[in-house]
Design a protein around this motif. Structure first.
Motif, short mmCIF file in Angstrom:
data_model
loop_
_atom_site.label_atom_id
_atom_site.label_comp_id
_atom_site.label_asym_id
_atom_site.label_seq_id
_atom_site.Cartn_x
_atom_site.Cartn_y
_atom_site.Cartn_z
N THR A 155 1.12 -23.99 13.93
CA THR A 155 0.72 -24.72 13.61
C THR A 155 -0.88 -25.17 14.09
O THR A 155 -1.23 -24.63 14.88
CB THR A 155 1.54 -26.18 14.46
OG1 THR A 155 1.74 -25.97 15.51
CG2 THR A 155 2.86 -25.49 13.67
N VAL B 197 2.18 -24.68 5.29
CA VAL B 197 2.31 -25.68 6.82
C VAL B 197 1.13 -26.45 6.90
O VAL B 197 0.75 -27.49 7.26
CB VAL B 197 2.99 -25.23 7.55
CG1 VAL B 197 3.96 -25.97 8.65
CG2 VAL B 197 4.78 -24.57 6.61
N GLY C 73 11.72 -28.19 2.60
CA GLY C 73 10.95 -27.50 3.78
C GLY C 73 11.48 -26.77 5.20
O GLY C 73 12.50 -27.65 4.82
N ASN C 74 10.67 -27.21 5.71
CA ASN C 74 11.57 -26.33 7.08
C ASN C 74 10.64 -27.51 8.19
O ASN C 74 12.30 -27.73 8.94
CB ASN C 74 10.32 -25.13 7.76
CG ASN C 74 9.00 -25.93 7.89
OD1 ASN C 74 8.19 -25.92 7.08
ND2 ASN C 74 8.63 -26.28 9.70
N PHE C 75 10.65 -28.61 7.63
CA PHE C 75 10.19 -29.80 8.12
C PHE C 75 11.18 -30.00 9.22
O PHE C 75 11.14 -30.54 10.47
CB PHE C 75 9.57 -30.71 7.91
CG PHE C 75 9.32 -31.54 8.29
CD1 PHE C 75 8.38 -32.21 9.51
CD2 PHE C 75 9.80 -32.91 8.84
CE1 PHE C 75 7.88 -33.22 9.82
CE2 PHE C 75 9.34 -34.98 8.86
CZ PHE C 75 8.50 -34.39 9.94
N LEU D 95 7.71 -19.54 9.14
CA LEU D 95 6.38 -19.90 9.42
C LEU D 95 5.89 -18.21 9.07
O LEU D 95 5.53 -17.54 9.81
CB LEU D 95 5.21 -20.86 9.82
CG LEU D 95 5.94 -22.02 10.85
CD1 LEU D 95 5.15 -22.73 10.67
CD2 LEU D 95 6.81 -22.48 8.88
#
Length: 585
Positions: free
Chosen positions: A221, A383, A449-451, A463
């Protein structure tokens, strides 16, 4: 529309909303929300964090809280930068008005944030989301900077700090177990809230929880998303923070924040809780010396995840090569130097597995990734783009945190669901390449998505920073949909009867829950009284984290940098409220 009209819209809605709460007019309160509008509450109506959707459920929640008339008052717009009313998009194809506000209760100063959308059927502005939270308890506000001059400039700061250390080490009000980023964020918050706390960390140095990870690790991130509380990174800091830089940053952070920490220390079985005195008796092994403490609260901040999860493999003792869980993976060179060959089987298909496979492949290993179940794979660059919209680099982190947590997670899921076609299109090439290589790929819950996987499972995704290209090109092989069942000296056999030659095994198979790991210290009787930790409850709130656990004086602090930065305030307020007799345990 002008900024003035945004202010007019916000002012009228807030005046009505405040009046409805002042008089506990539930019918009026219901009219303030859209039919699918949300109220998210942190410590205002109950000493917990709650979220309710729809006017009927919101009104019932207010009724159940036994709110008395003339309790919540002095509503006013927050017109500071970043919080003043503004027009802007609220969801795909719809714009509205967003704004911060302030209010008071008999015991607290409160803050909030609202998002309004025009109801076309009635031509009335109504709320999509309203967030209300206690900001400070009156008379016990979060402290600002000290003067830095003590007793008329006659006492050195070092003596002041040493005296504070002595008092806390002798009688900490809170014991924080774990000196990673979560424990340090919580301790920093407690210090500002005048809650004496001692941190115990099992490693020799702060930051060792990162230094012991694999050398190529970097946070996936962007830096705007993972600063520590109160202390932003310098301007030249890398966008993705490398392992050793974050380790060293945590070490200096502990010094800069004046935290009281015992390294080489950990609690030993079995702490006991005195329900009458409301104190723990807990013994800490401090560099070999046993020290007994009596804190009123224990915060478990050793990570959301506990001990490594090791799958059962028949005859694994016959395997001659190195077998390493990902938590102990020290890099490709270290692993391959212990192996008679370069054929490596990596079990798991999450973030860590992808990084390890990429590292091994780059260093010449013949790598097979074992994907046991479907994985959500998205590009780290995508992301980053999404996170930097919520955490812009030029906006103070505390502002972004407040706005992010003002949205219930189910509401965010709704927003992402409206974007699922765009999200899928952005990842199509990457995911198609993985599917052709034999992987089972998904786009997360409902294509979002991955959130949400971060909050629901803390796994099941990666990611991508390069591993996907290696898989698509055939440099990394895939074995999909099966578990390893048994082993010989140089092979592994899968549940479908197929085999693979292997010189080394890496088990990127995840971790058990912190709640289960802590049973070794606190025992089943204590831990059975606590709630589940991590995942989402029926209201979309995190289970067991920064909120009452079911056992008095025992708390879990979990999640990533964002969670501990923001929710440490909730935890501090709960503990302070208990101390003041405002919150019952």
């Amino acid at each position: 529309m002008s900024d003035n009209s945004a202010k007019d819209i916000a002012s009228k809605w807030l005046k009505d909303f405040g009046s409805f709460l002042w008089t506990v007019d539930t019918e009026g309160l219901a009219s303030s929300f859209h039919s699918d509008g949300w109220l998210r509450d942190t410590l205002v109506f109950t000493w917990n964090n709650r979220a309710r959707c729809g006017p009927e459920k919101i009104v019932q929640y207010i009724r159940d809280s036994n709110l008395k008339p003339e309790t919540i008052s002095q509503f006013e717009l927050d017109e500071r930068a970043y919080f003043a009313p503004e027009h802007g998009p609220l969801m795909r194809g719809a714009s509205g008005v967003s704004f911060g506000f302030k209010f008071t209760t008999p015991i607290a100063f409160g803050r909030g944030y609202a998002r309004l959308l025009l109801d076309e059927s009635s031509n009335v502005w109504k709320a999509l989301t309203v967030f209300m939270t206690v900001d400070d308890l009156i008379g016990h506000e979060e402290a600002g900077p000290e003067l830095g001059v003590y007793d008329g400039h006659t006492v050195a700061w070092s003596d002041v700090h040493e005296e504070r250390r002595r008092r806390i080490e002798t009688d900490p009000y809170v014991l924080i177990v774990g000196g990673g980023q979560t424990g340090l964020n919580v301790a920093s918050r407690f210090l500002r809230m005048n809650i004496p706390c001692l941190v115990v960390e099992q490693n020799p140095r702060i930051g060792d929880n990162w230094r012991k990870r694999y050398p190529t690790l970097s946070l996936h991130t962007p830096r705007s998303h993972h600063p520590m509380l109160y202390q932003p990174f310098p301007d030249h800091w890398p966008i993705y923070t490398p392992r050793d830089k974050i380790a060293n940053w945590l070490e200096q952070y502990a010094v800069c924040q004046d935290l009281i920490i015992w390294n080489n220390s950990h609690p030993i079985p079995t702490p006991s809780y005195d329900y009458s005195a409301k104190k723990w008796t807990i013994t800490v092994n401090r560099s070999g010396e046993h020290v007994t403490l009596h804190p009123r609260h224990v915060v478990l901040a050793t990570g959301t995840l506990g001990h490594p999860r090791i799958p059962r493999i028949v005859n694994i003792e016959q395997f001659k090569g190195p077998i390493t869980h990902s938590s102990e993976y020290a890099g490709a060179n270290a692993l391959l130097s212990k192996s008679a060959g370069k054929r490596v089987v990596v079990v798991g298909a999450g973030n860590t597995s992808a990084d390890i496979c990429q590292d091994l492949c780059f260093h010449g290993a013949e790598v097979t990734m074992v994907q046991r179940s479907s994985t959500c794979v998205v590009s780290a660059s995508g992301v980053r783009k999404g996170l930097e919209m919520r955490y812009p680099p030029d906006v103070p982190t505390a502002v972004s945190d407040f706005k992010f947590f003002s949205m219930p997670l189910p509401y965010i899921k709704r927003l992402l669901s409206k974007e699922k076609d765009r999200l899928a299109a952005n990842e199509k090439d990457l995911q198609d390449g993985l599917r052709k290589a034999g992987m089972d790929i998904n786009m997360g819950p409902d294509g979002t998505g991955n959130f949400l996987l971060v909050f629901e499972k803390l796994g099941g995704y990666w990611l991508d920073v390069g591993c996907a290209d290696m898989i698509a090109s055939g440099k990394i092989k895939i074995k999909q949909g099966v578990e390893i069942e048994s082993a010989t000296s140089d092979t592994v056999t899968f549940a479908d009867g197929s085999t693979l030659p292997a010189d080394a095994l890496v088990l990127a198979t995840g971790y058990e829950s912190i709640r289960d790991t802590m049973r070794e210290i606190f025992g089943d009787e204590t831990m059975d009284k606590t709630s589940l930790v991590w995942g989402l409850d029926e209201e979309g709130e995190l289970l067991g984290s920064y909120r009452p656990t079911g056992h008095p004086g025992l708390w879990f602090a979990t999640g990533d940098f964002v969670n501990s930065r923001f929710s440490s305030k909730q935890l501090a307020l709960e503990i302070k409220a208990i101390e003041l007799g405002l919150m019952q345990v």
